[in-house]
Design a protein around this motif. Structure first.
Motif, short mmCIF file in Angstrom:
data_model
loop_
_atom_site.label_atom_id
_atom_site.label_comp_id
_atom_site.label_asym_id
_atom_site.label_seq_id
_atom_site.Cartn_x
_atom_site.Cartn_y
_atom_site.Cartn_z
N VAL A 1 -4.02 -1.70 6.23
CA VAL A 1 -4.97 -1.97 5.15
C VAL A 1 -4.92 -3.44 4.75
O VAL A 1 -5.96 -4.09 4.60
CB VAL A 1 -4.69 -1.04 3.95
N SER A 2 -3.73 -3.98 4.59
CA SER A 2 -3.62 -5.39 4.19
C SER A 2 -4.21 -6.31 5.26
O SER A 2 -4.83 -7.33 4.95
CB SER A 2 -2.17 -5.77 3.91
N MET B 1 0.85 -1.18 0.00
CA MET B 1 0.00 0.00 0.00
C MET B 1 0.89 1.23 0.00
O MET B 1 1.68 1.39 0.91
CB MET B 1 -0.89 -0.06 1.25
N PRO B 2 0.78 2.07 -0.97
CA PRO B 2 1.69 3.20 -1.06
C PRO B 2 1.40 4.33 -0.08
O PRO B 2 2.20 5.21 0.10
CB PRO B 2 1.51 3.68 -2.50
N TRP B 3 0.24 4.30 0.56
CA TRP B 3 -0.10 5.36 1.49
C TRP B 3 0.22 4.95 2.91
O TRP B 3 0.48 3.80 3.20
CB TRP B 3 -1.58 5.70 1.38
N LYS B 4 0.18 5.90 3.81
CA LYS B 4 0.40 5.62 5.22
C LYS B 4 -0.72 4.71 5.73
O LYS B 4 -1.89 4.95 5.46
CB LYS B 4 0.40 6.94 6.00
N THR B 5 -0.36 3.66 6.43
CA THR B 5 -1.38 2.74 6.95
C THR B 5 -2.09 3.37 8.13
O THR B 5 -1.61 4.31 8.74
CB THR B 5 -0.75 1.40 7.38
N HIS B 6 -3.24 2.81 8.47
CA HIS B 6 -4.00 3.30 9.61
C HIS B 6 -3.22 3.01 10.88
O HIS B 6 -2.58 1.96 11.00
CB HIS B 6 -5.37 2.60 9.64
#
Length: 80
Positions: A11-12, A1-6
């Motif tokens: 996310v995965s 995921m290229p964005w910052k994760t929660h």
């Protein structure tokens, strides 16, 4: 995921957990409400709120087949 994760749920991890909730016989089987539509949209609650996951799946003679699991991101442009 290229964005910052929660900060509380990657996310995965959310995609995997949502898929497991829908799959009979997994450790997460029975932890969520039965969703009778495809694609299913389970919401996973966590310490900071919830993540809504979209899971497209099908049924075969041998069980469930996950086709894709993902999140829908939206953007809000604030005015001011």
């Amino acid at each position: 995921m290229p964005w910052k994760t929660h900060p509380t749920m990657a996310v995965s991890g959310a995609q995997c957990l949502a898929s497991c909730v829908l799959t009979p016989g997994t450790v997460a089987d029975g932890l969520g409400a039965i969703l009778n539509k495809v694609p299913a949209t389970p919401a996973l609650k966590h310490a900071s709120g919830q993540i809504e996951v979209v899971v497209d799946y099908g049924q075969t003679d041998t069980g469930i087949v996950i086709k894709i699991a993902g999140l829908i991101h939206s953007a809000h442009i604030g005015g001011g």
